[in-house]
Design a protein around this motif. Structure first.
Motif, PDB file in Angstrom:
ATOM      1  N   THR A 128     -90.955 -81.874 -24.303  1.00 50.93           N
ATOM      2  CA  THR A 128     -90.778 -80.500 -24.793  1.00 50.93           C
ATOM      3  C   THR A 128     -89.421 -79.941 -24.346  1.00 50.93           C
ATOM      4  OG1 THR A 128     -91.958 -79.673 -22.826  1.00 50.93           O
ATOM      5  CG2 THR A 128     -93.251 -79.918 -24.835  1.00 50.93           C
ATOM      6  N   PHE A 129     -88.855 -79.123 -25.212  1.00 46.64           N
ATOM      7  CA  PHE A 129     -87.649 -78.337 -24.894  1.00 46.64           C
ATOM      8  C   PHE A 129     -88.005 -76.896 -25.255  1.00 46.64           C
ATOM      9  CE2 PHE A 129     -85.755 -82.406 -25.983  1.00 46.64           C
ATOM     10  CZ  PHE A 129     -84.524 -82.473 -25.346  1.00 46.64           C
ATOM     11  N   THR A 130     -88.206 -76.043 -24.291  1.00 46.91           N
ATOM     12  CA  THR A 130     -88.528 -74.651 -24.616  1.00 46.91           C
ATOM     13  C   THR A 130     -87.330 -73.765 -24.309  1.00 46.91           C
ATOM     14  OG1 THR A 130     -90.845 -75.074 -24.132  1.00 46.91           O
ATOM     15  CG2 THR A 130     -90.182 -72.771 -24.226  1.00 46.91           C
ATOM     16  N   THR A 131     -86.734 -73.251 -25.347  1.00 43.36           N
ATOM     17  CA  THR A 131     -85.550 -72.382 -25.294  1.00 43.36           C
ATOM     18  C   THR A 131     -84.442 -72.994 -24.413  1.00 43.36           C
ATOM     19  OG1 THR A 131     -86.411 -70.965 -23.502  1.00 43.36           O
ATOM     20  CG2 THR A 131     -86.913 -70.306 -25.752  1.00 43.36           C
ATOM     21  N   VAL A 132     -84.089 -74.229 -24.719  1.00 44.99           N
ATOM     22  CA  VAL A 132     -83.055 -74.947 -23.961  1.00 44.99           C
ATOM     23  C   VAL A 132     -81.871 -75.317 -24.853  1.00 44.99           C
ATOM     24  CG1 VAL A 132     -82.566 -77.039 -22.617  1.00 44.99           C
ATOM     25  CG2 VAL A 132     -84.806 -75.935 -22.427  1.00 44.99           C
ATOM     26  N   LEU A 133     -82.155 -75.826 -26.051  1.00 46.12           N
ATOM     27  CA  LEU A 133     -81.064 -76.429 -26.834  1.00 46.12           C
ATOM     28  C   LEU A 133     -80.003 -75.430 -27.283  1.00 46.12           C
ATOM     29  CD1 LEU A 133     -82.820 -79.295 -28.802  1.00 46.12           C
ATOM     30  CD2 LEU A 133     -81.167 -79.469 -26.943  1.00 46.12           C
ATOM     31  N   HIS A 134     -80.343 -74.149 -27.363  1.00 50.35           N
ATOM     32  CA  HIS A 134     -79.292 -73.172 -27.733  1.00 50.35           C
ATOM     33  C   HIS A 134     -78.217 -73.105 -26.650  1.00 50.35           C
ATOM     34  CE1 HIS A 134     -81.950 -70.526 -25.273  1.00 50.35           C
ATOM     35  NE2 HIS A 134     -80.782 -70.055 -24.878  1.00 50.35           N
ATOM     36  N   MET A 135     -78.562 -73.534 -25.436  1.00 48.98           N
ATOM     37  CA  MET A 135     -77.581 -73.501 -24.344  1.00 48.98           C
ATOM     38  C   MET A 135     -76.673 -74.721 -24.336  1.00 48.98           C
ATOM     39  SD  MET A 135     -79.616 -72.093 -21.019  1.00 48.98           S
ATOM     40  CE  MET A 135     -78.039 -71.903 -20.184  1.00 48.98           C
ATOM     41  N   VAL A 136     -77.106 -75.786 -25.000  1.00 51.21           N
ATOM     42  CA  VAL A 136     -76.357 -77.047 -24.978  1.00 51.21           C
ATOM     43  C   VAL A 136     -75.273 -76.996 -26.053  1.00 51.21           C
ATOM     44  CG1 VAL A 136     -76.575 -79.540 -25.349  1.00 51.21           C
ATOM     45  CG2 VAL A 136     -78.399 -78.289 -24.163  1.00 51.21           C
ATOM     46  N   PRO A 137     -74.026 -77.367 -25.719  1.00 53.16           N
ATOM     47  CA  PRO A 137     -72.964 -77.355 -26.734  1.00 53.16           C
ATOM     48  C   PRO A 137     -73.369 -78.216 -27.935  1.00 53.16           C
ATOM     49  CG  PRO A 137     -72.057 -77.780 -24.556  1.00 53.16           C
ATOM     50  CD  PRO A 137     -73.553 -77.788 -24.406  1.00 53.16           C
ATOM     51  N   GLU A 138     -73.025 -77.755 -29.113  1.00 60.89           N
ATOM     52  CA  GLU A 138     -73.462 -78.406 -30.347  1.00 60.89           C
ATOM     53  C   GLU A 138     -73.185 -79.913 -30.340  1.00 60.89           C
ATOM     54  OE1 GLU A 138     -72.140 -76.321 -33.781  1.00 60.89           O
ATOM     55  OE2 GLU A 138     -73.264 -77.640 -35.141  1.00 60.89           O
ATOM     56  N   ALA A 139     -72.008 -80.299 -29.851  1.00 57.88           N
ATOM     57  CA  ALA A 139     -71.616 -81.719 -29.877  1.00 57.88           C
ATOM     58  C   ALA A 139     -72.523 -82.591 -29.021  1.00 57.88           C
ATOM     59  CB  ALA A 139     -70.174 -81.851 -29.409  1.00 57.88           C
ATOM     60  N   ARG A 140     -73.266 -81.972 -28.127  1.00 60.74           N
ATOM     61  CA  ARG A 140     -74.133 -82.766 -27.225  1.00 60.74           C
ATOM     62  C   ARG A 140     -75.610 -82.737 -27.625  1.00 60.74           C
ATOM     63  NH1 ARG A 140     -71.844 -84.342 -22.457  1.00 60.74           N
ATOM     64  NH2 ARG A 140     -73.737 -84.165 -21.206  1.00 60.74           N
ATOM     65  N   ARG A 141     -75.953 -81.927 -28.610  1.00 60.76           N
ATOM     66  CA  ARG A 141     -77.380 -81.796 -28.963  1.00 60.76           C
ATOM     67  C   ARG A 141     -77.965 -83.105 -29.486  1.00 60.76           C
ATOM     68  NH1 ARG A 141     -76.212 -76.055 -31.715  1.00 60.76           N
ATOM     69  NH2 ARG A 141     -75.880 -74.958 -29.748  1.00 60.76           N
ATOM     70  N   GLY A 142     -77.164 -83.845 -30.264  1.00 56.99           N
ATOM     71  CA  GLY A 142     -77.637 -85.128 -30.797  1.00 56.99           C
ATOM     72  C   GLY A 142     -77.980 -86.099 -29.675  1.00 56.99           C
ATOM     73  N   PHE A 143     -77.167 -86.101 -28.614  1.00 55.40           N
ATOM     74  CA  PHE A 143     -77.465 -86.970 -27.459  1.00 55.40           C
ATOM     75  C   PHE A 143     -78.812 -86.585 -26.853  1.00 55.40           C
ATOM     76  CE2 PHE A 143     -72.729 -87.279 -27.241  1.00 55.40           C
ATOM     77  CZ  PHE A 143     -72.637 -88.655 -27.353  1.00 55.40           C
ATOM     78  N   CYS A 144     -79.052 -85.276 -26.771  1.00 57.72           N
ATOM     79  CA  CYS A 144     -80.319 -84.804 -26.171  1.00 57.72           C
ATOM     80  C   CYS A 144     -81.502 -85.296 -26.991  1.00 57.72           C
ATOM     81  CB  CYS A 144     -80.347 -83.281 -26.096  1.00 57.72           C
ATOM     82  SG  CYS A 144     -79.035 -82.584 -25.089  1.00 57.72           S
ATOM     83  N   LEU A 145     -81.391 -85.208 -28.310  1.00 58.07           N
ATOM     84  CA  LEU A 145     -82.505 -85.639 -29.168  1.00 58.07           C
ATOM     85  C   LEU A 145     -82.688 -87.147 -29.092  1.00 58.07           C
ATOM     86  CD1 LEU A 145     -81.866 -83.345 -32.274  1.00 58.07           C
ATOM     87  CD2 LEU A 145     -83.427 -82.976 -30.345  1.00 58.07           C
ATOM     88  N   ARG A 146     -81.574 -87.880 -29.006  1.00 57.90           N
ATOM     89  CA  ARG A 146     -81.690 -89.348 -28.899  1.00 57.90           C
ATOM     90  C   ARG A 146     -82.293 -89.763 -27.555  1.00 57.90           C
ATOM     91  NH1 ARG A 146     -77.191 -89.218 -32.224  1.00 57.90           N
ATOM     92  NH2 ARG A 146     -75.611 -89.461 -30.629  1.00 57.90           N
ATOM     93  N   GLU A 147     -81.948 -89.026 -26.530  1.00 50.38           N
ATOM     94  CA  GLU A 147     -82.547 -89.319 -25.219  1.00 50.38           C
ATOM     95  C   GLU A 147     -84.045 -89.023 -25.238  1.00 50.38           C
ATOM     96  OE1 GLU A 147     -80.876 -91.445 -23.617  1.00 50.38           O
ATOM     97  OE2 GLU A 147     -80.845 -90.385 -21.699  1.00 50.38           O
ATOM     98  N   ALA A 148     -84.433 -87.930 -25.904  1.00 52.96           N
ATOM     99  CA  ALA A 148     -85.865 -87.615 -26.019  1.00 52.96           C
ATOM    100  C   ALA A 148     -86.569 -88.753 -26.755  1.00 52.96           C
ATOM    101  CB  ALA A 148     -86.057 -86.291 -26.752  1.00 52.96           C
ATOM    102  N   ALA A 149     -85.948 -89.247 -27.829  1.00 56.71           N
ATOM    103  CA  ALA A 149     -86.551 -90.349 -28.597  1.00 56.71           C
ATOM    104  C   ALA A 149     -86.673 -91.595 -27.727  1.00 56.71           C
ATOM    105  CB  ALA A 149     -85.707 -90.639 -29.843  1.00 56.71           C
ATOM    106  N   ARG A 150     -85.655 -91.840 -26.932  1.00 59.12           N
ATOM    107  CA  ARG A 150     -85.638 -93.048 -26.109  1.00 59.12           C
ATOM    108  C   ARG A 150     -86.784 -93.070 -25.087  1.00 59.12           C
ATOM    109  NH1 ARG A 150     -83.983 -94.540 -21.442  1.00 59.12           N
ATOM    110  NH2 ARG A 150     -83.027 -92.550 -20.914  1.00 59.12           N
ATOM    111  N   VAL A 151     -87.073 -91.920 -24.482  1.00 58.16           N
ATOM    112  CA  VAL A 151     -88.102 -91.910 -23.435  1.00 58.16           C
ATOM    113  C   VAL A 151     -89.518 -91.779 -24.003  1.00 58.16           C
ATOM    114  CG1 VAL A 151     -86.480 -91.067 -21.690  1.00 58.16           C
ATOM    115  CG2 VAL A 151     -87.941 -89.415 -22.920  1.00 58.16           C
ATOM    116  N   LEU A 152     -89.627 -91.721 -25.330  1.00 59.16           N
ATOM    117  CA  LEU A 152     -90.945 -91.689 -25.982  1.00 59.16           C
ATOM    118  C   LEU A 152     -91.243 -93.048 -26.604  1.00 59.16           C
ATOM    119  CD1 LEU A 152     -90.732 -88.261 -27.880  1.00 59.16           C
ATOM    120  CD2 LEU A 152     -92.357 -88.812 -26.038  1.00 59.16           C
ATOM    121  N   PRO A 153     -92.517 -93.438 -26.648  1.00 54.50           N
ATOM    122  CA  PRO A 153     -92.872 -94.654 -27.380  1.00 54.50           C
ATOM    123  C   PRO A 153     -93.058 -94.293 -28.861  1.00 54.50           C
ATOM    124  CG  PRO A 153     -94.822 -93.697 -26.401  1.00 54.50           C
ATOM    125  CD  PRO A 153     -93.680 -92.793 -26.031  1.00 54.50           C
TER     126      PRO A 153
END
Ligand code: SAM
Length: 218
Positions: A128-153
């Protein structure tokens, strides 16, 4: 620490373009209390209703802040489940650890950037990300989503809660303010699909002008 990952990282390095997070935990909790008009517990439960948690699940709360939601989530994954929180702010983490220990709960809070999670592949059932991604610079949001995907089966769930919608249609003060006002959660639908999520759906919530977006790791 067998769950921490040791292989070469696939996320973003924490360079000068990374963001810092929030450093005022007490004021933050007070603001949430005020914005929810004292119904912050009901707010947390409503967010968790969307996460599809069940006993035995392992949850990662990214940008966990002062840990309120992680603590509320803990009960839902018992027996047998676990909750882990990460945040870039040591001050928020200190508050989270204090709260969890006061509640007698074994919740691990780690210092980490959402764009580079220190966990092995498929470690969690729900992220879960609750009111977090608006704080992350746009260029880094894709990394965050890919990392979330990576740690999920495959079949694991991602829930993102944040501000969305055309600026002119936002009624709640919180949804218009600063970075909140500039962020549109629904623009993450494509990046979410690109990061490896399917069955993406979302919509408005009855809290603080927030919206949700969720998907299943394919
Ligand atoms: C608005 S607060 C929300 C906190 C918590 N999720 C909640 O619902 O109360 C945003 C949190 O995200 C953290 N944060 C911001 N950028 C982050 C990043 N790149 N990685 C991890 N945490 C981050 C901040 O330090 C802050 O604690």
């Amino acid at each position: 620490m067998h769950h921490m990952r040791s292989e070469a990282h696939t996320g973003a390095a924490i360079g000068p373009e990374a963001n810092r997070g929030i450093s005022f935990p007490r004021l933050y909790d007070l603001l949430v209390f005020i914005l929810t008009r004292g119904r912050d517990k009901a707010y947390r439960e409503a967010m968790l209703d969307l996460a599809g948690l069940a006993p035995g699940f392992h949850l990662l709360d990214v940008g966990c802040g002062t840990g309120t939601q992680a603590i509320s989530a803990w009960r839902r994954v018992q027996p047998g489940g676990s909750v882990v929180g990460v945040d870039v702010s040591e001050k928020m983490l200190a508050a989270a650890r204090r709260k969890a220990s006061r509640a007698g709960l074994n919740i691990a809070f780690h210092h980490a950037d959402a764009a580079e999670l220190p966990f092995e592949e498929g470690r969690f059932d729900v992220v879960t990300f609750t009111t977090v991604l608006h704080m992350v610079p746009e260029a880094r949001r894709g990394f965050c989503l890919r990392e979330a995907a990576r740690v999920l089966p495959p079949g694991g769930r991602l829930l993102v809660i944040d501000y969305a919608g055309p600026a002119g249609e936002r009624r709640h003060l919180s949804a218009k303010h600063g970075l909140h006002g500039q962020f549109d959660l629904h623009r993450l639908r494509e990046p979410l699909a690109a990061a490896g999520f399917e069955r993406i759906e979302g919509g408005p919530l009855n809290w603080l002008g927030l919206h949700y977006l969720r998907g299943i790791k394919s």
